[in-house]
Structure formats: structure tokens, C-alpha cells
Design a protein around this motif. Structure first.
Motif, PDB file in Angstrom:
ATOM      1  N   VAL A 178       0.853  -1.186   0.000  1.00  0.00           N
ATOM      2  CA  VAL A 178       0.000   0.000   0.000  1.00  0.00           C
ATOM      3  C   VAL A 178       0.889   1.236   0.000  1.00  0.00           C
ATOM      4  O   VAL A 178       1.793   1.366   0.832  1.00  0.00           O
ATOM      5  N   GLY A 179       0.643   2.149  -0.952  1.00  0.00           N
ATOM      6  CA  GLY A 179       1.488   3.324  -1.079  1.00  0.00           C
ATOM      7  C   GLY A 179       0.770   4.622  -0.786  1.00  0.00           C
ATOM      8  O   GLY A 179      -0.459   4.707  -0.836  1.00  0.00           O
ATOM      9  N   LEU A 180       1.560   5.644  -0.491  1.00  0.00           N
ATOM     10  CA  LEU A 180       1.068   6.996  -0.241  1.00  0.00           C
ATOM     11  C   LEU A 180       1.794   7.955  -1.161  1.00  0.00           C
ATOM     12  O   LEU A 180       3.031   7.974  -1.185  1.00  0.00           O
ATOM     13  N   ASP A 181       1.060   8.732  -1.942  1.00  0.00           N
ATOM     14  CA  ASP A 181       1.634   9.771  -2.791  1.00  0.00           C
ATOM     15  C   ASP A 181       1.272  11.119  -2.183  1.00  0.00           C
ATOM     16  O   ASP A 181       0.102  11.493  -2.132  1.00  0.00           O
ATOM     17  N   ILE A 182       2.300  11.855  -1.707  1.00  0.00           N
ATOM     18  CA  ILE A 182       2.076  13.144  -1.052  1.00  0.00           C
ATOM     19  C   ILE A 182       2.226  14.259  -2.079  1.00  0.00           C
ATOM     20  O   ILE A 182       3.228  14.335  -2.782  1.00  0.00           O
ATOM     21  N   GLY A 183       1.232  15.146  -2.121  1.00  0.00           N
ATOM     22  CA  GLY A 183       1.199  16.151  -3.174  1.00  0.00           C
ATOM     23  C   GLY A 183       0.879  15.487  -4.487  1.00  0.00           C
ATOM     24  O   GLY A 183       1.524  15.718  -5.507  1.00  0.00           O
ATOM     25  N   ILE A 184      -0.159  14.664  -4.475  1.00  0.00           N
ATOM     26  CA  ILE A 184      -0.465  13.792  -5.611  1.00  0.00           C
ATOM     27  C   ILE A 184      -0.831  14.567  -6.863  1.00  0.00           C
ATOM     28  O   ILE A 184      -0.642  14.071  -7.985  1.00  0.00           O
ATOM     29  N   GLY A 185      -1.327  15.799  -6.722  1.00  0.00           N
ATOM     30  CA  GLY A 185      -1.696  16.568  -7.900  1.00  0.00           C
ATOM     31  C   GLY A 185      -2.752  15.853  -8.710  1.00  0.00           C
ATOM     32  O   GLY A 185      -3.778  15.413  -8.200  1.00  0.00           O
ATOM     33  N   THR A 186      -2.492  15.678  -9.994  1.00  0.00           N
ATOM     34  CA  THR A 186      -3.459  15.011 -10.873  1.00  0.00           C
ATOM     35  C   THR A 186      -3.208  13.517 -11.001  1.00  0.00           C
ATOM     36  O   THR A 186      -3.869  12.845 -11.794  1.00  0.00           O
ATOM     37  N   GLY A 187      -2.236  12.998 -10.249  1.00  0.00           N
ATOM     38  CA  GLY A 187      -2.066  11.544 -10.154  1.00  0.00           C
ATOM     39  C   GLY A 187      -1.100  10.907 -11.124  1.00  0.00           C
ATOM     40  O   GLY A 187      -1.103   9.686 -11.295  1.00  0.00           O
ATOM     41  N   ASN A 188      -0.207  11.679 -11.743  1.00  0.00           N
ATOM     42  CA  ASN A 188       0.679  11.118 -12.753  1.00  0.00           C
ATOM     43  C   ASN A 188       1.680  10.110 -12.187  1.00  0.00           C
ATOM     44  O   ASN A 188       2.017   9.126 -12.853  1.00  0.00           O
ATOM     45  N   LEU A 189       2.178  10.347 -10.972  1.00  0.00           N
ATOM     46  CA  LEU A 189       3.101   9.393 -10.356  1.00  0.00           C
ATOM     47  C   LEU A 189       2.347   8.193  -9.797  1.00  0.00           C
ATOM     48  O   LEU A 189       2.740   7.041 -10.025  1.00  0.00           O
ATOM     49  N   ALA A 190       1.268   8.433  -9.077  1.00  0.00           N
ATOM     50  CA  ALA A 190       0.501   7.326  -8.498  1.00  0.00           C
ATOM     51  C   ALA A 190      -0.005   6.372  -9.572  1.00  0.00           C
ATOM     52  O   ALA A 190      -0.126   5.159  -9.339  1.00  0.00           O
ATOM     53  N   GLU A 191      -0.278   6.896 -10.752  1.00  0.00           N
ATOM     54  CA  GLU A 191      -0.769   6.072 -11.862  1.00  0.00           C
ATOM     55  C   GLU A 191       0.182   4.923 -12.180  1.00  0.00           C
ATOM     56  O   GLU A 191      -0.248   3.810 -12.498  1.00  0.00           O
ATOM     57  N   LYS A 192       1.476   5.170 -12.053  1.00  0.00           N
ATOM     58  CA  LYS A 192       2.470   4.133 -12.347  1.00  0.00           C
ATOM     59  C   LYS A 192       2.342   2.953 -11.379  1.00  0.00           C
ATOM     60  O   LYS A 192       2.576   1.799 -11.755  1.00  0.00           O
ATOM     61  N   PHE A 193       1.969   3.240 -10.143  1.00  0.00           N
ATOM     62  CA  PHE A 193       1.827   2.173  -9.146  1.00  0.00           C
ATOM     63  C   PHE A 193       0.463   1.502  -9.249  1.00  0.00           C
ATOM     64  O   PHE A 193       0.343   0.300  -9.010  1.00  0.00           O
ATOM     65  N   ILE A 194      -0.558   2.265  -9.608  1.00  0.00           N
ATOM     66  CA  ILE A 194      -1.879   1.680  -9.843  1.00  0.00           C
ATOM     67  C   ILE A 194      -1.802   0.636 -10.948  1.00  0.00           C
ATOM     68  O   ILE A 194      -2.395  -0.449 -10.866  1.00  0.00           O
ATOM     69  N   HIS A 195      -1.058   0.929 -11.993  1.00  0.00           N
ATOM     70  CA  HIS A 195      -0.952   0.021 -13.138  1.00  0.00           C
ATOM     71  C   HIS A 195      -0.276  -1.295 -12.770  1.00  0.00           C
ATOM     72  O   HIS A 195      -0.482  -2.306 -13.442  1.00  0.00           O
TER      73      HIS A 195
END
Length: 343
Positions: A178-195
Motif C-alpha cells: 500500500v502506497g502513499l503519494d504526497i502532493g499527488i496533484g493530478t495523479g501522474n506518479l501514483a498512476e504508475k503504481f496503480i498500473h
């Protein structure tokens, strides 16, 4: 629902409701005989106002925080964020008092009393005075279009795609984490982990950024908050990532942010950050001098407008406090840090 019924259901009084109406926090429909009527969204809004007032937030701040068309989920998110802030303050208070109680009574002095008062006030002010100096709410809808890697004389997003990919590679987490993206904005970094199958929590101080992110990635658990008051339970995540966000904090507040990250990270967890910084103060001064010689005032203004980190200061603090740190330099202003604390 009429005002008396709403007041009874939410354990308040009609007089209190009228006060919030006079202050512009509520706008209610009026029927025959000037009776006020509550719709469901009005009840949620009033519940949020009552909760935030209970936590000590002034009516002016509440009015700024609430928008006219906030969905129910936003109201709940705001209440959760405020409650986490209150909980963190209580934890700080208890920890500091316990430290004092470990001393012998005869050893306690006026200096200890002043230390206790100043520490608690200082930590609270850090959390409460969080400000968005760059108005990310207004940038949200066009943010992805603003991320251009070429075409500027000074481009803060040079190396953007490479940096995000390095964060993913360096994190090197399994799909069960389970990850946490701080300052996620529009989700461009978190998207890489979702995939790759990770469950992600995204935290941002901008409600508009969270809305855009939700439209793009409905599967992310989005929460209102910031680096200094993360709305996450202790040891709640396996890894933390962040990109292009930490430089909105001065270096002394970056240290507080790392302390908050340590709180929510499980033992042995990984932190990977891609951000704008310099290797040290000497490099910063040289870079600014070089831009001045080139006549590139755009670059100087961009650097001085924000808080590009001093990597040496951050790494030294992290290593003194038991973290191992690996650093990579993408270009002269963009670095990636992989941070891990021993179990």
C-alpha cells in the motif's frame, strides 16, 4: 426538513444555525412564513461547520474552506483532515509531557516549562499555517497541459517523465504493498503504481487537484491534507512517493515533513522523492550566478520563488536519524532520493 428538526438531529440550536446563516456559511431555502428548509446537502454542510468549529476553526476560515457546491465526500474529507490535525496535536502534547515526567521532580525547571509551551505552540503553528502560495486550485484543470518538457528557456519540468519512472523503479515494491503519494496533484506518479496493482492513497492540499485526480483515477483513495499533517494512521503504509512537491516547503519544514512521513511508514518501508533541489548551497550559488551571466532572469525568478532543497542538509539529517539514503541527479535542479529506515 425545518430548522428545528435539523437543529435537533445535529445536536445544535436554531439560534446557532441562524448565526452561521448570518455569517454567510449557510444559504437556506425559505418557504411560507419565512421558514428555513434544509436539503440533504445543507445538513452535510452544517455538520461540517459544526465539526470544524468544535475543533477551534474560526468562521472566516470555515467560509474560505467551504465552496458553495461542495459534494458530500468533500465535507467528510475536510472533517477527517481537521480531526487528524487535532489528533496529531494531542499526540505531540502527550509525548512532550511524558518526556518531562521521566525527569526527577527536582530537575524540572522554568526552562522545561517554556520548552513545553514553545514546542507545542510551534508544532501547531506549522500545521495550522500551511498555505498554498501558488494557488494550485486555479492550476488544477490545466496542470497536465502545463507540464511541458521542452520549449522554455528555463524548464522546471525537464526530465519529468524520467524522474517519475525512476521513482517507480527505485521504490521496487510488490503489488501487495500500500502506497502513499504526497502532493499527488493530478495523479501522474501514483498512476504508475496503480498500473502494477498497488493500492494508493493520495494526499493533496488542493481540493481542485483532488477533483481532477478523481476524474482520472477513481480507484485512488484521495484525502485532503499536506506534508505536515498527513491524514494517515501510524505505520499505515508500506511505501511513500512524492514528485515536484517537497520544494514548496522551506528546508526546516522539510525536516518536519520527514518526521511525519516516518510516523505513517511501516518499519522497513521505502520513501522515494523526485524533487527540485541543489546538491548544496555552493552549487545553488554557482547556478544562480551562471544564470545571471546568461541574463536568464526567468530561471532566477523561478528558483527564488520556491524552496529548492539543499540535498546535503536533508541527507545529513536523514542519516543522523537512522535512514539510509541513495541519491541520483537527473539534471542540475532535479534529484531523486531513495530513503529507507532499518527495521
Amino acid at each position: 426538513m425545518k430548522m428545528k428538526e435539523a437543529a435537533k438531529q445535529l445536536n445544535t440550536t436554531p439560534r446557532t444555525i441562524r448565526f452561521y446563516e448570518e455569517k454567510g456559511l449557510l444559504t437556506l431555502e425559505k418557504g411560507a412564513n419565512d421558514y428555513r428548509y434544509f436539503k440533504e446537502e445543507d445538513l452535510w454542510r452544517l455538520q461540517t461547520i459544526l465539526s470544524l468549529r468544535e475543533l477551534g476553526m474560526g468562521t472566516d476560515r470555515i467560509k474560505e474552506a467551504l465552496t458553495e457546491a461542495s459534494p458530500i465526500h468533500t465535507y467528510l474529507n475536510m472533517q477527517r483532515s481537521a480531526l487528524y490535525g487535532e489528533w496529531l496535536q494531542l499526540k505531540d502534547t502527550i509525548h512532550t509531557i511524558e518526556t518531562m515526567l521521566q525527569k526527577e521532580e527536582a530537575q524540572l525547571s522554568e526552562e522545561d516549562l517554556f520548552y513545553l509551551a514553545n514546542r507545542l505552540k510551534g508544532r501547531k503553528e506549522l500545521r495550522d499555517k500551511w498555505e498554498d502560495e501558488w494557488n494550485f486550485n486555479e492550476q488544477a484543470k490545466k496542470y497536465d497541459l502545463m507540464i511541458k518538457t521542452t520549449g522554455y528557456r528555463f524548464n522546471v519540468h525537464e526530465g519529468y517523465d524520467e524522474a517519475l519512472e525512476r521513482v517507480k523503479v527505485l521504490a521496487d515494491v510488490s503489488e501487495t504493498c500500500v502506497g502513499l503519494d504526497i502532493g499527488i496533484g493530478t495523479g501522474n506518479l501514483a498512476e504508475k503504481f496503480i498500473h502494477q496493482g498497488n493500492k494508493m492513497i493520495g494526499v493533496d492540499q488542493s481540493e481542485e487537484m483532488l477533483k481532477v485526480c478523481k476524474e482520472k483515477h477513481s480507484e485512488i483513495d484521495l484525502r485532503h491534507g499536506h506534508f505536515l499533517a498527513l491524514p494517515v494512521m501510524d505505520k499505515g503504509v508500506d511505501f511513500i512517493v512524492s514528485s515536484y512537491a517537497l520544494h514548496h516547503l522551506p528546508d526546516e519544514k522539510k525536516i518536519t515533513a520527514f518526521q511525519e512521513m516516518e510516523r505513517v511508514l511501516k518499519p522497513g518501508g521505502i520513501i522515494v522523492i523526485a524533487d527540485l533541489m541543489f546538491t548544496d548551497q555552493k552549487e545553488r550559488e554557482k547556478t544562480l550566478a551562471d544564470f545571471a551571466k546568461e541574463g536568464n532572469q526567468e530561471a532566477i525568478a523561478a528558483i527564488e520563488d520556491e524552496y529548492y532543497g539543499n540535498r546535503r542538509v536533508l541527507v545529513e539529517w536523514l542519516e543522523v536519524n537512522g535512514f539510509s539514503v541513495r541519491t541520483e541527479k537527473i539534471n542540475r535542479i532535479l534529484h531523486v532520493l531513495k530513503i529507507q529506515k532499518s527495521i
